[in-house]
Scaffold this motif. Sequence first.
Motif, PDB file in Angstrom:
ATOM      1  N   UNK A  18      36.579  -2.317 -75.851  1.00 65.88           N
ATOM      2  CA  UNK A  18      34.511  -2.961 -75.460  1.00 65.88           C
ATOM      3  C   UNK A  18      34.473  -3.412 -73.917  1.00 65.88           C
ATOM      4  N   UNK A  19      33.641  -2.988 -73.120  1.00 63.12           N
ATOM      5  CA  UNK A  19      33.616  -3.513 -71.794  1.00 63.12           C
ATOM      6  C   UNK A  19      32.325  -3.462 -72.044  1.00 63.12           C
ATOM      7  N   UNK A  20      31.888  -4.659 -71.268  1.00 62.74           N
ATOM      8  CA  UNK A  20      30.324  -4.964 -70.935  1.00 62.74           C
ATOM      9  C   UNK A  20      30.423  -5.439 -69.065  1.00 62.74           C
ATOM     10  N   UNK A  21      28.743  -4.754 -68.616  1.00 68.16           N
ATOM     11  CA  UNK A  21      29.083  -4.823 -66.848  1.00 68.16           C
ATOM     12  C   UNK A  21      27.612  -4.898 -66.836  1.00 68.16           C
ATOM     13  N   UNK A  22      27.418  -5.497 -66.176  1.00 66.59           N
ATOM     14  CA  UNK A  22      26.393  -5.978 -65.377  1.00 66.59           C
ATOM     15  C   UNK A  22      25.598  -4.542 -64.733  1.00 66.59           C
ATOM     16  N   UNK A  23      24.272  -4.111 -65.060  1.00 67.14           N
ATOM     17  CA  UNK A  23      24.038  -3.137 -63.868  1.00 67.14           C
ATOM     18  C   UNK A  23      22.950  -3.866 -62.590  1.00 67.14           C
ATOM     19  N   UNK A  24      23.454  -2.854 -61.777  1.00 71.32           N
ATOM     20  CA  UNK A  24      22.748  -3.433 -60.198  1.00 71.32           C
ATOM     21  C   UNK A  24      20.938  -3.970 -60.034  1.00 71.32           C
ATOM     22  N   UNK A  25      20.746  -4.149 -59.302  1.00 69.47           N
ATOM     23  CA  UNK A  25      19.620  -4.578 -58.683  1.00 69.47           C
ATOM     24  C   UNK A  25      18.887  -5.403 -60.355  1.00 69.47           C
ATOM     25  N   UNK A  26      19.440  -5.860 -60.869  1.00 66.21           N
ATOM     26  CA  UNK A  26      19.250  -7.415 -62.026  1.00 66.21           C
ATOM     27  C   UNK A  26      18.403  -5.746 -62.924  1.00 66.21           C
ATOM     28  N   UNK A  27      19.258  -4.870 -63.398  1.00 67.53           N
ATOM     29  CA  UNK A  27      19.192  -4.126 -64.349  1.00 67.53           C
ATOM     30  C   UNK A  27      19.485  -3.693 -65.505  1.00 67.53           C
ATOM     31  N   UNK A  28      20.061  -5.372 -66.051  1.00 74.03           N
ATOM     32  CA  UNK A  28      20.180  -5.233 -67.599  1.00 74.03           C
ATOM     33  C   UNK A  28      21.668  -4.966 -67.219  1.00 74.03           C
ATOM     34  N   UNK A  29      22.429  -4.479 -68.456  1.00 73.68           N
ATOM     35  CA  UNK A  29      23.731  -4.831 -69.251  1.00 73.68           C
ATOM     36  C   UNK A  29      23.593  -2.850 -69.630  1.00 73.68           C
ATOM     37  N   UNK A  30      24.833  -2.880 -69.232  1.00 70.90           N
ATOM     38  CA  UNK A  30      25.339  -1.091 -69.859  1.00 70.90           C
ATOM     39  C   UNK A  30      26.934  -1.744 -70.768  1.00 70.90           C
ATOM     40  N   UNK A  31      26.657  -1.381 -71.713  1.00 71.37           N
ATOM     41  CA  UNK A  31      27.893  -1.745 -73.221  1.00 71.37           C
ATOM     42  C   UNK A  31      29.043  -0.977 -73.769  1.00 71.37           C
ATOM     43  N   UNK A  32      29.959  -0.437 -73.885  1.00 71.60           N
ATOM     44  CA  UNK A  32      30.603   0.743 -74.181  1.00 71.60           C
ATOM     45  C   UNK A  32      31.253   0.286 -75.695  1.00 71.60           C
ATOM     46  N   UNK A  33      31.727   1.082 -76.302  1.00 70.43           N
ATOM     47  CA  UNK A  33      32.741   1.466 -77.239  1.00 70.43           C
ATOM     48  C   UNK A  33      33.441   1.833 -77.368  1.00 70.43           C
TER      49      UNK A  33
END
Length: 273
Positions: A175-190
């Motif tokens: 799994x990985x988690x990264x913050x999206x640009x411009x304060x756009x929340x998170x993208x989490x992958x499984x």
Amino acid sequence: MAEARLLDMSRVPFIPGRIHATNNLYQRYGPKGFMEIKILENDNLYVRVDLPGVPDDGVRHRVDSVRQKVVFFSGEETLGGDGDKVDDDVREYSGTAGLGCDCCEITGVDAKMKDGVLRMIVSRVKVRDHDNKCTHFLPPNTGKSGSYNTDEPLFKMFKAAEPNPFVVKGCKLSTSRRRRGDGGGFCVSFDLPGVCSDDILVLPNENEVKFYGENKEVYEHDDSCRIFMGAITRSSVCAPGVPLLSHDIAWDAEFGVLTVRITPPGSSNTNRE
């Protein structure tokens, strides 16, 4: 892009013991290990390798032309859309599988890549010791990943996670988690190797975003399906006091990887999904 689908959790099967495979913390049932090798009745080898993120036409393989003992395989994850990944996040895979003996040689490989899983039928022939059945293959410890009881503390569970030995670039965990640009929340992958998008359910509620995946198409030489379950907690993706269900929650799945995008209200990315 698919929208989050809601489902009564009573329809999701209960997995006795809720045991994790240490190669994937979200696997609840089915064959374990990043690689599995079996000797078939006709003496060929069946090889399953998890390469989540690699397109169905994106894997390469070749037989060692000198000794005819091993198959080299490699592949690269796709970059993805919507800024989910940058170049440094893209995983590259490389590894080998084959014979651990001096009495056989590989005569052919029939390979198929589907939903992040490479499956190969490796044909072989005896060149010496014809009277003895050969049971040696490489690597010798395939399918031996341990199990872990999820009733244990969370920090112990993550400490038990195995890195993918075939990842030569990028994240080695499931799994990985990264913050999206411009304060756009998170993208989490499984990583859900072998599971197609039609067999994944994403179930958001006020406290978490749950997911369930099952590869309903069981291949001929696989012992059973594999089932994956997990969740993204509200505290990991939301600012204090902001309800999870006020966020835009979208997901898609491709090549054995589930990607969940959680965008806060008022974000410039809210309408880009």
